[in-house]
Design a protein around this motif. Structure first.
Motif, PDB file in Angstrom:
ATOM      1  N   VAL B  89       3.858  -9.402  -5.718  1.00 13.88           N
ATOM      2  CA  VAL B  89       3.724  -9.521  -7.131  1.00 13.88           C
ATOM      3  C   VAL B  89       2.389  -8.734  -7.720  1.00 13.88           C
ATOM      4  CG1 VAL B  89       4.874 -11.852  -7.221  1.00 13.88           C
ATOM      5  CG2 VAL B  89       2.383 -11.613  -6.994  1.00 13.88           C
ATOM      6  N   GLU B  90       2.672  -8.502  -8.952  1.00 13.27           N
ATOM      7  CA  GLU B  90       1.457  -7.883  -9.517  1.00 13.27           C
ATOM      8  C   GLU B  90       0.918  -8.654 -10.685  1.00 13.27           C
ATOM      9  OE1 GLU B  90       2.168  -4.079 -11.374  1.00 13.27           O
ATOM     10  OE2 GLU B  90      -0.146  -3.411 -11.315  1.00 13.27           O
ATOM     11  N   LEU B  91      -0.295  -8.902 -11.098  1.00 13.17           N
ATOM     12  CA  LEU B  91      -0.745  -9.723 -12.148  1.00 13.17           C
ATOM     13  C   LEU B  91      -0.341  -9.090 -13.497  1.00 13.17           C
ATOM     14  CD1 LEU B  91      -4.438 -11.024 -11.421  1.00 13.17           C
ATOM     15  CD2 LEU B  91      -2.291 -12.363 -11.825  1.00 13.17           C
ATOM     16  N   GLY B  92      -0.034  -9.771 -14.312  1.00 12.31           N
ATOM     17  CA  GLY B  92       0.151  -9.436 -15.574  1.00 12.31           C
ATOM     18  C   GLY B  92      -0.934  -8.873 -16.340  1.00 12.31           C
ATOM     19  N   GLY B  93      -0.628  -7.671 -16.968  1.00 15.89           N
ATOM     20  CA  GLY B  93      -1.902  -6.948 -17.616  1.00 15.89           C
ATOM     21  C   GLY B  93      -2.440  -5.457 -16.738  1.00 15.89           C
ATOM     22  N   GLU B  94      -2.169  -5.638 -15.447  1.00 14.48           N
ATOM     23  CA  GLU B  94      -2.526  -4.539 -14.628  1.00 14.48           C
ATOM     24  C   GLU B  94      -1.699  -3.243 -15.061  1.00 14.48           C
ATOM     25  OE1 GLU B  94      -5.018  -6.440 -12.001  1.00 14.48           O
ATOM     26  OE2 GLU B  94      -4.486  -4.344 -12.065  1.00 14.48           O
ATOM     27  N   THR B  95      -2.283  -2.144 -15.267  1.00 10.95           N
ATOM     28  CA  THR B  95      -1.743  -1.167 -15.790  1.00 10.95           C
ATOM     29  C   THR B  95      -1.968   0.047 -14.960  1.00 10.95           C
ATOM     30  OG1 THR B  95      -3.640  -0.360 -17.093  1.00 10.95           O
ATOM     31  CG2 THR B  95      -2.261  -1.798 -18.142  1.00 10.95           C
ATOM     32  N   SER B  96      -2.674   0.037 -13.886  1.00  8.34           N
ATOM     33  CA  SER B  96      -2.941   1.033 -12.814  1.00  8.34           C
ATOM     34  C   SER B  96      -2.007   1.087 -11.532  1.00  8.34           C
ATOM     35  CB  SER B  96      -4.239   1.614 -12.797  1.00  8.34           C
ATOM     36  OG  SER B  96      -4.488   2.560 -11.981  1.00  8.34           O
ATOM     37  N   GLY B  97      -1.090   1.856 -11.664  1.00 10.88           N
ATOM     38  CA  GLY B  97      -0.044   1.737 -10.467  1.00 10.88           C
ATOM     39  C   GLY B  97       0.491   0.433 -10.400  1.00 10.88           C
ATOM     40  N   SER B  98       0.898  -0.155  -9.327  1.00 12.46           N
ATOM     41  CA  SER B  98       1.314  -1.460  -8.812  1.00 12.46           C
ATOM     42  C   SER B  98       0.393  -1.958  -7.879  1.00 12.46           C
ATOM     43  CB  SER B  98       2.909  -1.494  -8.864  1.00 12.46           C
ATOM     44  OG  SER B  98       3.182  -0.644  -7.602  1.00 12.46           O
ATOM     45  N   ARG B  99      -0.506  -2.752  -8.281  1.00 10.64           N
ATOM     46  CA  ARG B  99      -1.219  -3.211  -6.947  1.00 10.64           C
ATOM     47  C   ARG B  99      -0.764  -4.601  -6.663  1.00 10.64           C
ATOM     48  NH1 ARG B  99      -7.680  -2.980  -8.566  1.00 10.64           N
ATOM     49  NH2 ARG B  99      -7.709  -3.996  -6.583  1.00 10.64           N
ATOM     50  N   LEU B 100       0.022  -4.474  -5.652  1.00 10.71           N
ATOM     51  CA  LEU B 100       0.974  -5.694  -5.248  1.00 10.71           C
ATOM     52  C   LEU B 100       0.164  -6.475  -4.342  1.00 10.71           C
ATOM     53  CD1 LEU B 100       4.509  -3.932  -4.670  1.00 10.71           C
ATOM     54  CD2 LEU B 100       3.485  -5.318  -6.772  1.00 10.71           C
ATOM     55  N   THR B 101       0.299  -8.002  -4.500  1.00 11.01           N
ATOM     56  CA  THR B 101      -0.217  -8.814  -3.638  1.00 11.01           C
ATOM     57  C   THR B 101       1.058  -9.572  -3.016  1.00 11.01           C
ATOM     58  OG1 THR B 101      -2.050  -9.306  -4.959  1.00 11.01           O
ATOM     59  CG2 THR B 101      -1.351 -11.339  -3.255  1.00 11.01           C
ATOM     60  N   PHE B 102       1.109  -9.498  -1.735  1.00  5.26           N
ATOM     61  CA  PHE B 102       2.286  -9.917  -0.933  1.00  5.26           C
ATOM     62  C   PHE B 102       2.106 -11.131  -0.488  1.00  5.26           C
ATOM     63  CE2 PHE B 102       5.159  -6.156   0.300  1.00  5.26           C
ATOM     64  CZ  PHE B 102       4.068  -5.346  -0.103  1.00  5.26           C
ATOM     65  N   GLY B 103       3.049 -12.091  -0.209  1.00  4.42           N
ATOM     66  CA  GLY B 103       3.196 -13.297   0.676  1.00  4.42           C
ATOM     67  C   GLY B 103       3.389 -12.936   2.083  1.00  4.42           C
ATOM     68  N   GLU B 104       3.174 -14.283   2.836  1.00  4.39           N
ATOM     69  CA  GLU B 104       3.126 -14.042   4.378  1.00  4.39           C
ATOM     70  C   GLU B 104       4.799 -13.645   4.552  1.00  4.39           C
ATOM     71  OE1 GLU B 104      -0.707 -16.671   4.964  1.00  4.39           O
ATOM     72  OE2 GLU B 104       1.040 -16.868   6.193  1.00  4.39           O
ATOM     73  N   GLY B 105       5.614 -13.963   3.984  1.00  5.07           N
ATOM     74  CA  GLY B 105       7.077 -13.409   4.338  1.00  5.07           C
ATOM     75  C   GLY B 105       7.857 -14.773   5.081  1.00  5.07           C
ATOM     76  N   THR B 106       8.910 -14.410   5.100  1.00  7.62           N
ATOM     77  CA  THR B 106       9.866 -15.449   5.858  1.00  7.62           C
ATOM     78  C   THR B 106      10.720 -14.816   6.759  1.00  7.62           C
ATOM     79  OG1 THR B 106      10.415 -16.740   3.846  1.00  7.62           O
ATOM     80  CG2 THR B 106      12.114 -16.655   5.488  1.00  7.62           C
ATOM     81  N   GLN B 107      10.741 -15.311   8.225  1.00  3.55           N
ATOM     82  CA  GLN B 107      11.139 -14.424   9.177  1.00  3.55           C
ATOM     83  C   GLN B 107      12.522 -15.070   9.538  1.00  3.55           C
ATOM     84  OE1 GLN B 107      10.012 -12.429  12.232  1.00  3.55           O
ATOM     85  NE2 GLN B 107      12.231 -12.117  12.106  1.00  3.55           N
ATOM     86  N   LEU B 108      13.628 -14.391   9.213  1.00  5.52           N
ATOM     87  CA  LEU B 108      15.011 -14.453   9.501  1.00  5.52           C
ATOM     88  C   LEU B 108      15.505 -13.977  10.536  1.00  5.52           C
ATOM     89  CD1 LEU B 108      17.577 -15.942   7.918  1.00  5.52           C
ATOM     90  CD2 LEU B 108      18.107 -13.664   6.705  1.00  5.52           C
ATOM     91  N   THR B 109      16.178 -15.110  11.209  1.00  4.17           N
ATOM     92  CA  THR B 109      17.000 -14.385  12.505  1.00  4.17           C
ATOM     93  C   THR B 109      18.370 -15.090  12.120  1.00  4.17           C
ATOM     94  OG1 THR B 109      14.957 -15.102  13.805  1.00  4.17           O
ATOM     95  CG2 THR B 109      17.166 -14.755  14.982  1.00  4.17           C
ATOM     96  N   VAL B 110      19.368 -14.101  12.087  1.00  7.10           N
ATOM     97  CA  VAL B 110      20.950 -14.432  12.196  1.00  7.10           C
ATOM     98  C   VAL B 110      21.485 -14.169  13.572  1.00  7.10           C
ATOM     99  CG1 VAL B 110      23.089 -13.954  11.048  1.00  7.10           C
ATOM    100  CG2 VAL B 110      20.891 -13.599   9.837  1.00  7.10           C
ATOM    101  N   ASN B 111      21.760 -15.289  14.004  1.00  3.83           N
ATOM    102  CA  ASN B 111      22.415 -15.164  15.368  1.00  3.83           C
ATOM    103  C   ASN B 111      24.041 -14.753  15.391  1.00  3.83           C
ATOM    104  OD1 ASN B 111      20.001 -15.638  16.925  1.00  3.83           O
ATOM    105  ND2 ASN B 111      20.353 -17.742  16.470  1.00  3.83           N
ATOM    106  N   PRO B 112      24.537 -14.207  16.171  1.00  7.59           N
ATOM    107  CA  PRO B 112      26.037 -13.882  16.219  1.00  7.59           C
ATOM    108  C   PRO B 112      27.022 -15.297  16.669  1.00  7.59           C
ATOM    109  CG  PRO B 112      25.098 -12.747  18.131  1.00  7.59           C
ATOM    110  CD  PRO B 112      23.908 -13.543  17.337  1.00  7.59           C
TER     111      PRO B 112
END
Lengths: 112, 112
Positions: B89-112
């Motif tokens: 996400v990028e804070l509202g009001g930011e105007t210079s490019g997109s300074r994104l802040t990332f979450g730590e992620g969800t690790q997905l494993t799909v087994n056959p």
């Protein structure tokens, strides 16, 4: 892949040595970014650029410097590498008014 | 700075199952993007979705900006869906490019 090339793809170096990573793009994008990815932290912004010779710090800029002398190249330099800088480094560009980001393939750096 | 929390941190599915990944953020944003990092490390942009709903094949995303969350739905999961899913996400009001802040992620494993 938005025409982004990172080099080198892998590097092993020793503590205290200087290291430069290169990000090259072929599509004349204005904005370029350097992130590092570490377990438990997702991706964190190091530095970004909004034009030739226009750069700014991100969240984790200490120990890193950047340069952008031409549109297509964005260089990340570790002046004196430390073991805490062992990480995977990603370059990104953003396109269009929505600033949608696209990433390079990454550089895996090990500092021994 | 803005906080981004993703849940669950890990998810294991059988092929064909459906899943919902969640991203909560702590402040108003003007940019929200979902990414998939495949097992080889490549980061792919899935959606730009600061508000509303979008669909792309078996994937869809919804962002409720007023309640500060976004959801990523994966239907009829396939083994190729495995990897880490990041919200940024990028804070509202930011105007210079997109300074994104990332979450730590969800690790997905799909087994056959």
């Amino acid at each position: 892949d938005a025409g982004i090339t990172q080099s080198p793809r892998h590097k092993v170096t020793e503590t205290g040595t200087p290291v430069t990573l290169r990000c090259h793009q072929t599509e004349n994008h204005r904005y370029m970014y350097w992130y590092r990815q570490d377990p438990g932290h997702g991706l964190r912004l190091i530095h970004y650029s909004y034009g030739v010779k226009d750069t700014d710090k991100g969240e984790v800029s200490d120990g890193y410097s950047v340069s952008r002398s031409k549109t297509e190249d964005f260089l990340l330099t570790l002046e004196s590498a430390t073991s805490s800088q062992t990480s995977v480094y990603f370059c990104a560009i953003s396109t269009g008014p929505r600033n949608i980001q696209y990433f390079g393939a990454g550089t895996r750096l090990s500092v021994l | 700075g803005i906080q981004v929390e993703q849940s669950p941190p890990d998810l294991i599915l059988q092929e064909g199952a459906n899943s919902t990944l969640r991203c909560n953020f702590s402040d108003s944003v003007n940019n929200l993007q979902w990414f998939h990092q495949n097992p080889w490390g490549q980061l792919i942009n899935l959606f730009y979705i600061p508000s509303g709903t979008k669909q792309n094949g078996r994937l869809s995303a919804t962002t409720v900006a007023t309640e500060r969350y976004s959801l990523l739905y994966i239907s009829s999961s396939q083994t190729t869906d495995s990897g880490v899913y990041f919200c940024a996400v990028e804070l509202g009001g930011e105007t210079s490019g997109s300074r994104l802040t990332f979450g730590e992620g969800t690790q997905l494993t799909v087994n056959p």
